[in-house]
Design an enzyme around this catalytic site. Structure first.
Site, PDB file in Angstrom:
ATOM      1  N   SER A 112      36.580  36.490  41.661  1.00  0.00           N
ATOM      2  CA  SER A 112      36.639  36.120  40.381  1.00  0.00           C
ATOM      3  C   SER A 112      35.060  35.244  39.954  1.00  0.00           C
ATOM      4  O   SER A 112      34.847  34.632  40.981  1.00  0.00           O
ATOM      5  CB  SER A 112      37.906  35.179  39.871  1.00  0.00           C
TER       6      SER A 112
HETATM    7  N1  SAH Z   1      41.007  35.113  42.396  1.00  0.00           N
HETATM    8  C1  SAH Z   1      40.821  36.327  43.235  1.00  0.00           C
HETATM    9  C2  SAH Z   1      40.702  37.608  42.365  1.00  0.00           C
HETATM   10  C3  SAH Z   1      40.994  38.926  43.016  1.00  0.00           C
HETATM   11  S1  SAH Z   1      41.149  40.317  41.792  1.00  0.00           S
HETATM   12  C4  SAH Z   1      39.424  36.354  43.975  1.00  0.00           C
HETATM   13  O1  SAH Z   1      38.607  35.581  43.448  1.00  0.00           O
HETATM   14  O2  SAH Z   1      39.165  36.709  44.947  1.00  0.00           O
HETATM   15  C5  SAH Z   1      42.722  40.472  41.509  1.00  0.00           C
HETATM   16  C6  SAH Z   1      43.473  40.763  42.538  1.00  0.00           C
HETATM   17  O3  SAH Z   1      45.148  41.117  42.233  1.00  0.00           O
HETATM   18  C7  SAH Z   1      43.223  42.126  43.303  1.00  0.00           C
HETATM   19  O4  SAH Z   1      43.003  41.849  44.760  1.00  0.00           O
HETATM   20  C8  SAH Z   1      44.500  42.963  43.262  1.00  0.00           C
HETATM   21  O5  SAH Z   1      44.733  43.666  44.260  1.00  0.00           O
HETATM   22  C9  SAH Z   1      45.464  41.850  42.848  1.00  0.00           C
HETATM   23  N2  SAH Z   1      46.550  42.376  42.061  1.00  0.00           N
HETATM   24  C10 SAH Z   1      46.960  43.339  41.085  1.00  0.00           C
HETATM   25  N3  SAH Z   1      48.009  43.529  40.746  1.00  0.00           N
HETATM   26  C11 SAH Z   1      48.782  42.686  41.532  1.00  0.00           C
HETATM   27  C12 SAH Z   1      50.201  42.505  41.895  1.00  0.00           C
HETATM   28  N4  SAH Z   1      51.073  43.416  40.815  1.00  0.00           N
HETATM   29  N5  SAH Z   1      50.718  41.610  42.579  1.00  0.00           N
HETATM   30  C13 SAH Z   1      49.602  41.138  43.549  1.00  0.00           C
HETATM   31  N6  SAH Z   1      48.376  40.972  43.296  1.00  0.00           N
HETATM   32  C14 SAH Z   1      47.896  41.940  42.313  1.00  0.00           C
END
Ligand code: SAH
Length: 223
Positions: A70
């Site tokens: 993010s």
């Molecule tokens: N805050 C994280 C954001 C990652 S992007 C960072 O800064 O690295 C969002 C993440 O949510 C992705 O890795 C994706 O695989 C995950 N995601 C999507 N749907 C999800 C779900 N139902 N349960 C858990 N994780 C999920």
């Protein structure tokens, strides 16, 4: 871990990190605790080495599997919202561990953090980064069917880093009375949304905040 690698050099140095913090301040982030934790958390360790030099730009960056770390401003904004709106922060849930960066920030501001991720290899990397940084108040798991981690709830606060088309009832049900959920909602156009569970009922207040861009919240697991 190697001290130099952790502290960073040049484009990953404390000085570069401080410039990002200044930018967040100018962007309207006011919570000093959040700014302090972000100033001392090495975001470059949550990226591939080739991208580490861009770690302190205020942008989201790829982390593999079609996902992104993010944008720092969004991490700060969501964390600040959570801190200002939640009545307590004993038990907190994060949905979408991704690189583990937001996890590391939150972990230093709440008592106990649970974090779920649907892509197992991403979670594996995030776990070892958290360990390397000496962060131990986080429990993680590869998300199973459904959203969140109901067995560990109810939670004082939930932060979701992926966007559903509408707010999943399942997540609302994992909130404690007066608990808050910070979540991006929408498909083409998404809005950061704050949901508060009323103290003595199953009623929820919903506030729509600013437009945002997140990857979609999906079901199913990638091993
Ligand atoms: N805050 C994280 C954001 C990652 S992007 C960072 O800064 O690295 C969002 C993440 O949510 C992705 O890795 C994706 O695989 C995950 N995601 C999507 N749907 C999800 C779900 N139902 N349960 C858990 N994780 C999920």
């Amino acid at each position: 871990m190697d001290r130099l690698k952790r502290e960073g050099l040049g484009m990953t140095s404390q000085r570069t990190r401080n410039r990002l913090i200044q930018r967040l301040r100018e962007g309207g982030i006011q919570n000093e605790e959040v700014l302090e934790v972000m100033a001392s958390t090495p975001r470059h360790l949550f990226l591939d080495e080739a991208l580490a030099i861009r770690a302190y730009e205020d942008t989201s960056l790829p982390i593999g599997y079609g996902q992104t770390i993010s944008q720092p401003y969004i991490v700060a904004r969501m964390t600040e919202l959570l801190l200002s709106r939640a009545k307590s922060l004993h038990r907190v849930l994060e949905v979408g561990t991704g690189s583990g960066y937001q996890t590391a920030i939150l972990a230093r501001l709440v008592e106990h953090l649970c974090s779920v991720e649907r892509i197992a290899p991403l979670l594996g990397q995030a776990r070892s980064r958290l360990r390397e940084l000496g962060i131990y108040n986080v429990e993680t798991k590869v998300s199973s069917e459904g959203f969140g981690w109901p067995e560990k709830g109810p939670f004082d606060a939930i932060l979701t880093a992926a966007a559903p088309s509408s707010i999943p009832m399942e997540l609302k049900e994992q909130l404690a009375p007066e608990g808050v959920l910070v979540i991006p909602v929408g498909t083409e156009r998404q809005f950061l949304t704050l949901v508060t569970r009323r103290e003595d009922s199953d009623r929820f207040e919903v506030e729509r905040l600013e437009p945002v861009r997140f990857v979609p919240l999906l079901s199913g697991v990638i091993r």
